[in-house]
Design a protein around this motif. Structure first.
Motif, PDB file in Angstrom:
ATOM      1  N   TYR A   5      -4.275  -0.695   5.019  1.00  0.00           N
ATOM      2  CA  TYR A   5      -2.912  -0.454   5.514  1.00  0.00           C
ATOM      3  C   TYR A   5      -2.573  -1.413   6.651  1.00  0.00           C
ATOM      4  CZ  TYR A   5       0.982   1.781   7.931  1.00  0.00           C
ATOM      5  OH  TYR A   5       2.180   2.023   8.560  1.00  0.00           O
ATOM      6  N   PHE A   6      -3.577  -1.758   7.458  1.00  0.00           N
ATOM      7  CA  PHE A   6      -3.382  -2.717   8.549  1.00  0.00           C
ATOM      8  C   PHE A   6      -2.906  -4.061   7.998  1.00  0.00           C
ATOM      9  CE2 PHE A   6      -4.772  -6.045  11.425  1.00  0.00           C
ATOM     10  CZ  PHE A   6      -4.467  -5.543  12.675  1.00  0.00           C
ATOM     11  N   ILE A   7      -3.494  -4.490   6.877  1.00  0.00           N
ATOM     12  CA  ILE A   7      -3.091  -5.763   6.265  1.00  0.00           C
ATOM     13  C   ILE A   7      -1.621  -5.713   5.870  1.00  0.00           C
ATOM     14  CG2 ILE A   7      -3.444  -7.285   4.275  1.00  0.00           C
ATOM     15  CD1 ILE A   7      -6.401  -6.408   4.313  1.00  0.00           C
ATOM     16  N   PHE A   8      -1.234  -4.613   5.239  1.00  0.00           N
ATOM     17  CA  PHE A   8       0.176  -4.479   4.852  1.00  0.00           C
ATOM     18  C   PHE A   8       1.072  -4.463   6.082  1.00  0.00           C
ATOM     19  CE2 PHE A   8       3.887  -1.767   4.439  1.00  0.00           C
ATOM     20  CZ  PHE A   8       4.555  -2.386   3.392  1.00  0.00           C
ATOM     21  N   GLY A   9       0.692  -3.673   7.089  1.00  0.00           N
ATOM     22  CA  GLY A   9       1.530  -3.540   8.275  1.00  0.00           C
ATOM     23  C   GLY A   9       1.762  -4.857   8.980  1.00  0.00           C
ATOM     24  N   LEU A  10       0.753  -5.720   9.015  1.00  0.00           N
ATOM     25  CA  LEU A  10       0.896  -7.020   9.670  1.00  0.00           C
ATOM     26  C   LEU A  10       1.924  -7.881   8.933  1.00  0.00           C
ATOM     27  CD1 LEU A  10       0.022  -9.120  11.747  1.00  0.00           C
ATOM     28  CD2 LEU A  10      -1.872  -9.734  10.229  1.00  0.00           C
ATOM     29  N   GLY A  11       1.772  -8.031   7.616  1.00  0.00           N
ATOM     30  CA  GLY A  11       2.716  -8.848   6.853  1.00  0.00           C
ATOM     31  C   GLY A  11       4.114  -8.278   6.849  1.00  0.00           C
ATOM     32  N   TYR A  12       4.210  -6.968   6.716  1.00  0.00           N
ATOM     33  CA  TYR A  12       5.513  -6.294   6.673  1.00  0.00           C
ATOM     34  C   TYR A  12       6.276  -6.515   7.975  1.00  0.00           C
ATOM     35  CZ  TYR A  12       8.760  -2.302   6.187  1.00  0.00           C
ATOM     36  OH  TYR A  12       9.869  -1.482   6.118  1.00  0.00           O
ATOM     37  N   SER A  13       5.592  -6.381   9.099  1.00  0.00           N
ATOM     38  CA  SER A  13       6.265  -6.521  10.395  1.00  0.00           C
ATOM     39  C   SER A  13       6.699  -7.955  10.649  1.00  0.00           C
ATOM     40  CB  SER A  13       5.336  -6.055  11.516  1.00  0.00           C
ATOM     41  OG  SER A  13       4.195  -6.897  11.601  1.00  0.00           O
ATOM     42  N   LEU A  14       5.912  -8.909  10.186  1.00  0.00           N
ATOM     43  CA  LEU A  14       6.261 -10.311  10.399  1.00  0.00           C
ATOM     44  C   LEU A  14       7.505 -10.717   9.614  1.00  0.00           C
ATOM     45  CD1 LEU A  14       2.748 -12.035  10.315  1.00  0.00           C
ATOM     46  CD2 LEU A  14       4.272 -11.843  12.287  1.00  0.00           C
ATOM     47  N   GLY A  15       7.749 -10.072   8.475  1.00  0.00           N
ATOM     48  CA  GLY A  15       8.821 -10.531   7.605  1.00  0.00           C
ATOM     49  C   GLY A  15      10.079  -9.706   7.557  1.00  0.00           C
ATOM     50  N   LEU A  16       9.996  -8.384   7.799  1.00  0.00           N
ATOM     51  CA  LEU A  16      11.146  -7.528   7.502  1.00  0.00           C
ATOM     52  C   LEU A  16      12.371  -7.873   8.332  1.00  0.00           C
ATOM     53  CD1 LEU A  16      12.104  -5.094   5.798  1.00  0.00           C
ATOM     54  CD2 LEU A  16      11.594  -3.675   7.790  1.00  0.00           C
ATOM     55  N   SER A  17      12.222  -7.976   9.640  1.00  0.00           N
ATOM     56  CA  SER A  17      13.394  -8.199  10.489  1.00  0.00           C
ATOM     57  C   SER A  17      14.065  -9.533  10.169  1.00  0.00           C
ATOM     58  CB  SER A  17      12.996  -8.159  11.970  1.00  0.00           C
ATOM     59  OG  SER A  17      12.093  -9.204  12.268  1.00  0.00           O
ATOM     60  N   ASN A  18      13.282 -10.511   9.707  1.00  0.00           N
ATOM     61  CA  ASN A  18      13.855 -11.816   9.391  1.00  0.00           C
ATOM     62  C   ASN A  18      14.758 -11.785   8.166  1.00  0.00           C
ATOM     63  OD1 ASN A  18      12.562 -13.054  11.542  1.00  0.00           O
ATOM     64  ND2 ASN A  18      10.751 -13.551  10.340  1.00  0.00           N
ATOM     65  N   ILE A  19      14.554 -10.814   7.286  1.00  0.00           N
ATOM     66  CA  ILE A  19      15.440 -10.694   6.121  1.00  0.00           C
ATOM     67  C   ILE A  19      16.859 -10.402   6.578  1.00  0.00           C
ATOM     68  CG2 ILE A  19      15.928  -9.384   4.015  1.00  0.00           C
ATOM     69  CD1 ILE A  19      12.951  -8.827   3.774  1.00  0.00           C
ATOM     70  N   MET A  20      17.001  -9.434   7.466  1.00  0.00           N
ATOM     71  CA  MET A  20      18.328  -9.075   7.983  1.00  0.00           C
ATOM     72  C   MET A  20      18.909 -10.217   8.798  1.00  0.00           C
ATOM     73  SD  MET A  20      19.338  -5.773  10.282  1.00  0.00           S
ATOM     74  CE  MET A  20      20.996  -5.494  10.873  1.00  0.00           C
ATOM     75  N   THR A  21      18.074 -10.847   9.616  1.00  0.00           N
ATOM     76  CA  THR A  21      18.535 -11.965  10.430  1.00  0.00           C
ATOM     77  C   THR A  21      19.098 -13.075   9.557  1.00  0.00           C
ATOM     78  OG1 THR A  21      16.865 -11.477  12.104  1.00  0.00           O
ATOM     79  CG2 THR A  21      17.837 -13.679  12.131  1.00  0.00           C
ATOM     80  N   ASN A  22      18.366 -13.450   8.515  1.00  0.00           N
ATOM     81  CA  ASN A  22      18.784 -14.551   7.665  1.00  0.00           C
ATOM     82  C   ASN A  22      20.023 -14.199   6.855  1.00  0.00           C
ATOM     83  OD1 ASN A  22      18.032 -17.306   6.800  1.00  0.00           O
ATOM     84  ND2 ASN A  22      17.860 -16.382   4.780  1.00  0.00           N
ATOM     85  N   ALA A  23      20.131 -12.942   6.434  1.00  0.00           N
ATOM     86  CA  ALA A  23      21.309 -12.531   5.666  1.00  0.00           C
ATOM     87  C   ALA A  23      22.567 -12.567   6.533  1.00  0.00           C
ATOM     88  CB  ALA A  23      21.103 -11.131   5.097  1.00  0.00           C
ATOM     89  N   LEU A  24      22.487 -11.984   7.725  1.00  0.00           N
ATOM     90  CA  LEU A  24      23.672 -11.926   8.586  1.00  0.00           C
ATOM     91  C   LEU A  24      24.058 -13.304   9.112  1.00  0.00           C
ATOM     92  CD1 LEU A  24      23.114  -8.624  10.582  1.00  0.00           C
ATOM     93  CD2 LEU A  24      24.366  -9.009   8.464  1.00  0.00           C
TER      94      LEU A  24
END
Length: 505
Positions: free
Chosen positions: A400-419
């Motif tokens: 779960y730690f592996i998932f949490g690291l990748g997820y946190s690095l990428g999720l906020s950037n999706i919204m940033t790039n879209a807006l």
């Protein structure tokens, strides 16, 4: 950290000013008013408590199932209904911010938080507990956007990003420590003690600080609410989540040899209501002179693909907390405290690495930081699926730690790039849609994964038996396979969006 990145992306262009010119005319280091800090602390603590109590409940599901005599598919509504209410309140944030004063909204959020906690303490029937969660969800849905609005309106221009980072950290740390807090408290005290502790904190810290420090810097407006559009949003969100839940109940009943007809009918009706309400909202927004949310910017396929990814990834990201804590207790036989602690490393890394994801975005652009992050994140559920029948608490937390690291690095950037690709005029509408999608994804994830586990557990005997534990482990494998599929779809959407963007250059 998405709002922090949005603020950065919307800073005015340099208009050709060179570095030397900028150095010759440095922007003064503005002072952050003490009252603004107090206002952020007051409203932020209220938002923190709301999110904390939401995640605290996930680790208590096995205990609540025994107390109220309910199954997995039913108990998950304690979390799902809370997230649905928060998601339904978010679209109102723009209207509430224009119509009412900050202090009025703060007092209303305090009252709702205290009332909801009191109902949780004295309620001894499951429907009453759900009513309390509705009340608390409304309060949290008011408090979180209020904190953001106060920062954006009152922070010095040179300190907006820093204060938004603090605000985002408040929102992300609460889910990280929620399961651990819930497990720790429930191991020594009755679970209702959590809400007994919360009330004095709200009344003795948040309320007096907020009443002293919250200021009004902008005039209120004669804003008008379109009730039909608001009802349509609520019905669409509830209908789609109810469809997921009742579909699972029907399948579980069919597997166990029971009557699945009534649940199947409810699922079909819920799907029709959800999709029909969503279609009506889109049609009404297009024709309305003053829509609740303007949706014209969604005609851009690049932005739409970002939104789809941003809505489905929280199904995994938020649903993971439910899966880890319940799998640990019902399959591996851990205590509630240990189950909550297993979530902590992956959740904390998610909370504190979100700023690093924003820095990577600023330096390398969108493609590599986002796609690289989620290619790393998908490795977590892949490993969990591979080891699903021989998991230990350590491997469960580690993968779960592996998932949490990748997820946190990428999720906020999706919204940033879209807006970044939306006309600034529609930025509030984009914020509302993306934040509502985030909450809906979390509600859908809890409903979906609890349904999958419930299907696997159906007819497997009593909780605690060897057959029940084995069935729960099998359900965990099904859940991890579903997570892999969801993340893969999101990666494909993002890759398609980036391809569209590259053709526009």
């Amino acid at each position: 950290m998405e709002v922090q990145n949005i603020v950065k992306s919307n800073e005015p262009p340099s208009n050709g000013i060179t570095h030397n010119t900028a150095a010759a005319n440095p922007i003064p280091d503005e002072h952050i008013p003490g009252k603004l800090i107090g206002a952020i602390v007051a409203v932020g603590s209220l938002a923190f408590i709301g999110i904390l109590t939401e995640t605290v409940m996930t680790v208590l599901f096995p205990q609540l199932m025994r107390e109220f005599g309910i199954d997995t598919a039913t108990v998950q509504w304690i979390t799902t209904i809370y997230l649905l209410v928060v998601a339904s309140t978010m679209p109102l944030s723009s209207y509430l911010n224009r119509k009412f004063r900050h202090r009025q909204l703060f007092v209303a959020a305090v009252a709702l938080a205290v009332l909801g906690s009191l109902v949780m303490i004295f309620g001894h029937a499951f429907p009453v507990i759900l009513v309390a969660r509705v009340i608390q969800g409304i309060g949290s849905g008011v408090a979180t956007p209020l904190m953001i609005n106060i920062i954006l309106e009152q922070a010095p221009r040179t300190k907006v990003g820093r204060l938004m980072g603090v605000g985002s950290l408040v929102i992300t740390v609460a889910p990280a420590i929620g399961p651990t807090v819930g497990g720790a408290i429930s191991s020594i005290l009755p679970w209702r003690a959590i809400f007994v502790i919360v009330i004095p904190v709200i009344l003795l810290i948040s309320l007096p600080v907020g009443l002293t420090c919250i200021e009004q810097r902008r005039p209120t407006e004669e804003a008008h609410l379109n009730p039909l559009q608001f009802v349509a949003i609520v019905l669409s969100l509830c209908g789609l989540v109810m469809f997921l839940n009742q579909t699972g109940v029907a399948i579980s009943a069919a597997v166990a040899g029971g009557n699945a007809v009534s649940s199947a009918i409810v699922a079909a009706i819920s799907l029709v209501v959800g999709l029909g309400s969503l279609a009506f909202f889109g049609w009404s927004s297009h024709r309305s002179f003053s829509p609740l949310i303007r949706l014209g910017w969604l005609r851009d396929p690049m932005v739409l693909l970002h939104l789809i990814a941003y809505m489905i990834l929280p199904i995994v990201g938020i649903g993971f907390g439910y899966v880890i804590t319940n799998l640990a207790q019902l399959s591996l036989g851990t205590s509630a405290f240990v189950a909550g602690a297993l979530v902590l490393p992956g959740a904390l890394v998610g909370a504190f690495f979100a700023p690093a994801g924003g820095m990577l975005y600023d330096r390398f652009g969108a493609v590599r930081p986002i796609l690289g992050a989620f290619c790393a994140a998908i490795c977590g559920p892949i490993l969990l699926l591979a080891f699903s029948m021989r998991l230990t608490p350590v491997t469960l937390a580690g993968f779960y730690f592996i998932f949490g690291l990748g997820y946190s690095l990428g999720l906020s950037n999706i919204m940033t790039n879209a807006l970044k690709h939306i006309d600034p005029v529609f930025m509030p509408d984009g914020n509302a849609v993306f934040n509502t999608g985030l909450q809906f994804g979390g509600a859908a994830g809890t409903a979906l994964f609890s349904t999958i586990l419930s299907m696997a557990q159906s007819g497997a005997g009593e909780e605690g038996s060897e057959t029940f534990r084995h069935a729960t482990a099998v359900g965990g494998g099904w859940t991890f396979a579903t997570m892999i599929a969801i993340v893969a779809v999101a990666i494909c959407c993002l890759a398609a969006a980036f391809r569209i963007g590259s053709k526009r250059r």
